[in-house]
Design an enzyme around this catalytic site. Structure first.
Site, PDB file in Angstrom:
ATOM      1  N   ALA A 151       0.864  -1.188   0.000  1.00 55.94           N
ATOM      2  CA  ALA A 151       0.000   0.000   0.000  1.00 55.94           C
ATOM      3  C   ALA A 151       0.899   1.235   0.000  1.00 55.94           C
ATOM      4  O   ALA A 151       2.127   1.123   0.080  1.00 55.94           O
ATOM      5  CB  ALA A 151      -0.903  -0.015   1.227  1.00 55.94           C
ATOM      6  N   PRO A 231     -11.265  -5.083  -0.387  1.00 56.25           N
ATOM      7  CA  PRO A 231     -11.657  -5.549  -1.735  1.00 56.25           C
ATOM      8  C   PRO A 231     -10.476  -6.091  -2.542  1.00 56.25           C
ATOM      9  O   PRO A 231     -10.607  -7.126  -3.215  1.00 56.25           O
ATOM     10  CB  PRO A 231     -12.237  -4.290  -2.398  1.00 56.25           C
ATOM     11  CG  PRO A 231     -12.640  -3.414  -1.259  1.00 56.25           C
ATOM     12  CD  PRO A 231     -11.702  -3.704  -0.135  1.00 56.25           C
ATOM     13  N   THR A 232      -9.314  -5.436  -2.467  1.00 60.48           N
ATOM     14  CA  THR A 232      -8.139  -5.963  -3.172  1.00 60.48           C
ATOM     15  C   THR A 232      -7.731  -7.297  -2.555  1.00 60.48           C
ATOM     16  O   THR A 232      -7.398  -8.252  -3.258  1.00 60.48           O
ATOM     17  CB  THR A 232      -6.970  -4.962  -3.111  1.00 60.48           C
ATOM     18  OG1 THR A 232      -7.416  -3.732  -3.666  1.00 60.48           O
ATOM     19  CG2 THR A 232      -5.768  -5.445  -3.887  1.00 60.48           C
ATOM     20  N   GLU A 250      -2.716  -8.344   4.863  1.00 51.92           N
ATOM     21  CA  GLU A 250      -2.762  -7.264   5.863  1.00 51.92           C
ATOM     22  C   GLU A 250      -3.710  -6.220   5.311  1.00 51.92           C
ATOM     23  O   GLU A 250      -3.335  -5.429   4.445  1.00 51.92           O
ATOM     24  CB  GLU A 250      -1.367  -6.667   6.056  1.00 51.92           C
ATOM     25  CG  GLU A 250      -0.378  -7.591   6.727  1.00 51.92           C
ATOM     26  CD  GLU A 250      -0.739  -7.878   8.160  1.00 51.92           C
ATOM     27  OE1 GLU A 250      -1.636  -7.227   8.725  1.00 51.92           O
ATOM     28  OE2 GLU A 250      -0.130  -8.800   8.734  1.00 51.92           O
ATOM     29  N   GLU A 458       2.398 -10.473  10.358  1.00 46.36           N
ATOM     30  CA  GLU A 458       3.722  -9.961  10.022  1.00 46.36           C
ATOM     31  C   GLU A 458       4.481  -9.751  11.328  1.00 46.36           C
ATOM     32  O   GLU A 458       3.902  -9.705  12.408  1.00 46.36           O
ATOM     33  CB  GLU A 458       3.598  -8.646   9.241  1.00 46.36           C
ATOM     34  CG  GLU A 458       2.929  -8.875   7.897  1.00 46.36           C
ATOM     35  CD  GLU A 458       3.213  -7.824   6.853  1.00 46.36           C
ATOM     36  OE1 GLU A 458       2.763  -6.680   7.031  1.00 46.36           O
ATOM     37  OE2 GLU A 458       3.891  -8.146   5.850  1.00 46.36           O
TER      38      GLU A 458
HETATM   39  P1  NDP Z   1      -5.279  -1.069  -2.413  1.00 47.18           P
HETATM   40  O1  NDP Z   1      -5.966  -2.297  -1.940  1.00 47.18           O
HETATM   41  O2  NDP Z   1      -5.958  -0.190  -3.376  1.00 47.18           O
HETATM   42  O3  NDP Z   1      -3.883  -1.474  -3.101  1.00 47.18           O
HETATM   43  C1  NDP Z   1      -2.914  -2.258  -2.429  1.00 47.18           C
HETATM   44  C2  NDP Z   1      -1.904  -2.767  -3.451  1.00 47.18           C
HETATM   45  O4  NDP Z   1      -2.511  -3.802  -4.241  1.00 47.18           O
HETATM   46  C3  NDP Z   1      -1.431  -1.718  -4.438  1.00 47.18           C
HETATM   47  O5  NDP Z   1      -0.066  -1.932  -4.711  1.00 47.18           O
HETATM   48  C4  NDP Z   1      -2.300  -1.984  -5.635  1.00 47.18           C
HETATM   49  O6  NDP Z   1      -1.755  -1.479  -6.809  1.00 47.18           O
HETATM   50  C5  NDP Z   1      -2.365  -3.493  -5.622  1.00 47.18           C
HETATM   51  N1  NDP Z   1      -3.495  -4.081  -6.339  1.00 47.18           N
HETATM   52  C6  NDP Z   1      -4.691  -3.537  -6.640  1.00 47.18           C
HETATM   53  N2  NDP Z   1      -5.488  -4.426  -7.281  1.00 47.18           N
HETATM   54  C7  NDP Z   1      -4.781  -5.583  -7.367  1.00 47.18           C
HETATM   55  C8  NDP Z   1      -5.062  -6.887  -7.899  1.00 47.18           C
HETATM   56  N3  NDP Z   1      -6.228  -7.192  -8.471  1.00 47.18           N
HETATM   57  N4  NDP Z   1      -4.103  -7.836  -7.817  1.00 47.18           N
HETATM   58  C9  NDP Z   1      -2.916  -7.566  -7.206  1.00 47.18           C
HETATM   59  N5  NDP Z   1      -2.590  -6.349  -6.697  1.00 47.18           N
HETATM   60  C10 NDP Z   1      -3.511  -5.369  -6.761  1.00 47.18           C
HETATM   61  O7  NDP Z   1      -4.859  -0.307  -1.105  1.00 47.18           O
HETATM   62  P2  NDP Z   1      -4.220   1.154  -0.956  1.00 47.18           P
HETATM   63  O8  NDP Z   1      -2.894   1.191  -1.636  1.00 47.18           O
HETATM   64  O9  NDP Z   1      -5.262   2.147  -1.314  1.00 47.18           O
HETATM   65  O10 NDP Z   1      -3.942   1.198   0.621  1.00 47.18           O
HETATM   66  C11 NDP Z   1      -4.909   1.484   1.544  1.00 47.18           C
HETATM   67  C12 NDP Z   1      -5.472   0.224   2.176  1.00 47.18           C
HETATM   68  O11 NDP Z   1      -4.428  -0.576   2.694  1.00 47.18           O
HETATM   69  C13 NDP Z   1      -6.390   0.507   3.329  1.00 47.18           C
HETATM   70  O12 NDP Z   1      -7.550  -0.294   3.276  1.00 47.18           O
HETATM   71  C14 NDP Z   1      -5.564   0.126   4.530  1.00 47.18           C
HETATM   72  O13 NDP Z   1      -6.316  -0.212   5.647  1.00 47.18           O
HETATM   73  C15 NDP Z   1      -4.764  -1.008   4.016  1.00 47.18           C
HETATM   74  N6  NDP Z   1      -3.544  -1.167   4.806  1.00 47.18           N
HETATM   75  C16 NDP Z   1      -3.435  -2.260   5.634  1.00 47.18           C
HETATM   76  C17 NDP Z   1      -2.333  -2.407   6.450  1.00 47.18           C
HETATM   77  C18 NDP Z   1      -2.173  -3.602   7.328  1.00 47.18           C
HETATM   78  O14 NDP Z   1      -1.055  -3.908   7.694  1.00 47.18           O
HETATM   79  N7  NDP Z   1      -3.228  -4.300   7.700  1.00 47.18           N
HETATM   80  C19 NDP Z   1      -1.279  -1.392   6.471  1.00 47.18           C
HETATM   81  C20 NDP Z   1      -1.477  -0.322   5.533  1.00 47.18           C
HETATM   82  C21 NDP Z   1      -2.594  -0.215   4.751  1.00 47.18           C
HETATM   83  P3  NDP Z   1      -2.048   0.063  -7.238  1.00 47.18           P
HETATM   84  O15 NDP Z   1      -2.623   0.773  -6.083  1.00 47.18           O
HETATM   85  O16 NDP Z   1      -0.723   0.584  -7.630  1.00 47.18           O
HETATM   86  O17 NDP Z   1      -3.024  -0.028  -8.354  1.00 47.18           O
END
Ligand code: NDP
Length: 484
Positions: A151, A231-232, A250, A458
């Protein structure tokens, strides 16, 4: 202000460019200025990264754990020595104040490298004695090629939190940062190689979701570790299941923080600030539902308002600044819509709520009071600086309402009664809990969620379980007793 890396990707020990990939602008959130450009990985680049990881992994796994650990610990030392430069880069990549990045990003990455570097030589199987002198021994084996997907909120930390246990166990990794923050992970790759990591063991490829998706489905990949939204996570988990790949997820949260009326108000307010406004609220484990017992509600709110309004909002590179912009215009828009929704649903705006009249993606730290459980702002993850304060009467009610969410990442309790503190966290459906503090995540402690917030952990020794598999070997010491 420029932060252009030498090339977009880091593969097989060197920077790699392929300008035919989609151009991605890297924007400094404090000004909106383009500070670098990278290209998304083409299928050829993804293939090159996976092929080099696959080719290099066996030799890395054959080294002793102590040798592997030495590389990780050296990388930790280099990161610490360059902490200021890396922190400035992290600030440019994310917009987070330097005051924060100096202590929370590269340094926590170094902690992970140091911790798992130390553990690498101590990874062993066990000996299990059986009847008649027979015995079983277990061998802890690496999984192979692991994919890390990050993220945008902690780009350097996420790269290190995934690479450290993976590499300690003898795996290779291909890491895809968020397209919003592509810079930090490249530095991690550079430093690992400078520390002696063999080429191909840690690779970085840039790109959007589809690059992540192509990594997840590749048959050369044994494991996927994602930090991202629910959702991702659902998509990636489902894609990984097709080939029964290991996963660590995570994901997001809507975590509760419960403040009892015997709590030290200053500490509870401090915890609520740490758990809502650090990194402009872009932290997965944030305690965004702050349940405050009615007896101290007004005292809590008035002190909270005073302290929140004392935040120093401004240039993130100025070390006096302790509250910076959101990571992107898009994320700012999401937060603004939630704030509008809160007002529309009748929550009381205690402070904040407005975009700042300046360049960059700044929005005020925002507190809503009189929030009820059914309001959208109390149910959905906002991932921005918006705190919801809810009232409660008694412990059982607070626990039931705290657990009434599909998420289960984190939870906290503030009380002077430690017996109650332990009782309440015992009842919380959450992976990471705090008593009388919030959001501290040292590498020694497992970190991860339950329910929709994810699977796996983690950090800590627990992460080893998620980057290795056990082979068990039965050894017979007597004749084979067959039926015929
Ligand atoms: P996203 O879910 O939008 O994206 C996460 C990563 O997954 C990005 O690198 C994204 O690429 C990639 N991705 C998107 N679609 C796919 C797919 N179909 N297959 C594989 N990879 C994919 O999250 P955000 O980057 O917006 O981050 C915010 C979210 O992360 C929040 O919900 C937050 O709670 C969570 N988070 C959780 C943590 C934890 O440790 N539990 C810590 C930090 C954040 P790209 O965005 O470049 O398109």
């Amino acid at each position: 202000m420029k932060a252009q890396p030498p090339a977009s990707h880091f593969i097989n020990g060197a920077y790699v460019e392929d300008t035919s990939g989609t151009l991605i602008d890297v924007i400094y959130p404090a000004t909106g200025e383009v500070i670098a450009q990278v290209h998304a990985a083409t299928p050829a680049v993804v293939d090159q990264a996976l092929a080099s990881a696959k080719a290099a992994q066996g030799e890395w796994a054959a080294m002793s754990g102590t040798e592997r650990g030495r590389v990780l610990r050296r990388a930790a030392d280099i990161i610490r020595a360059r902490n200021r430069d890396l922190s400035v880069l992290e600030t440019l990549d994310t917009g987070k104040p330097l005051q924060e990045t100096l202590v929370a990003d590269a340094t926590s990455g170094a902690d992970a490298l140091e911790y798992f570097g130390g553990l690498a030589g101590a990874l062993t199987g066990e000996h299990i004695p059986l009847g008649g002198g027979d015995f079983v021994y277990t061998v802890r084996e690496p999984l192979g090629v692991c994919v890390g997907i990050g993220a945008w909120n902690y780009p350097t930390q996420i790269a290190c939190w995934k690479a450290s246990p993976a590499l300690a166990c003898g795996n290779a990794m291909v890491f895809k940062p968020s397209e919003t923050t592509p810079l930090g992970a490249l530095k991690v790759a550079e430093i690992l190689h400078e520390a002696g990591l063999p080429a191909g063991i840690f690779n970085v490829v840039q790109g959007m979701g589809e690059v992540g998706a192509s990594l997840v489905t590749d048959p050369r990949v044994a494991k996927v570790s994602l930090t991202g939204s629910v959702p991702t996570g659902q998509k990636v988990y489902a894609a990984a299941a097709a080939e029964m790949k290991h996963v660590t997820m995570e994901l997001g949260g809507k975590s509760p923080m419960i403040v009892f009326d015997d709590a030290n108000i200053e500490d509870a307010v401090g915890g609520a600030i740490l758990g809502n406004f650090y990194s402009s609220g872009q932290v997965c484990s944030n305690g965004t539902r702050v349940f405050v017992q009615k007896g101290i509600k007004e005292a809590f709110l008035s002190r909270l308002k005073e302290r929140v309004e004392a935040a120093v909002i401004g240039d993130p590179l100025d070390e006096a600044t302790n509250f910076g912009p959101m990571v992107s215009e898009g994320q700012l828009g999401i937060v603004q819509r939630y704030i509008d929704k809160g007002v529309e649903e009748g929550a009381r705006l205690v402070t904040g709520g407005a975009r700042l009249n300046r360049d960059g993606f700044y929005i005020q730290p925002t507190v809503f009071a009189d929030v009820t459980d059914d309001m959208v702002i109390a149910r959905e993850e906002i991932f921005g600086p918006v705190m919801s304060v809810l009232d409660f009467d008694d412990e059982a009610e607070a626990i039931a309402r705290a657990n009434d969410t599909p998420y289960g990442l984190a939870g906290g309790v503030f009380t002077a009664d430690l017996t109650r503190g332990h009782r309440v966290v015992g009842a919380l459906q959450a992976g990471s809990c705090w008593i009388n503090t919030y959001n501290l995540a040292p590498v020694e402690a497992p970190f991860g969620g339950v329910k929709m917030s994810g699977v796996g952990r983690e950090n800590s020794k627990a992460a080893i379980e998620h980057y290795s598999q056990l082979k068990s070997v039965y050894v017979a010491m007597g004749p084979v007793d067959a039926p015929f």
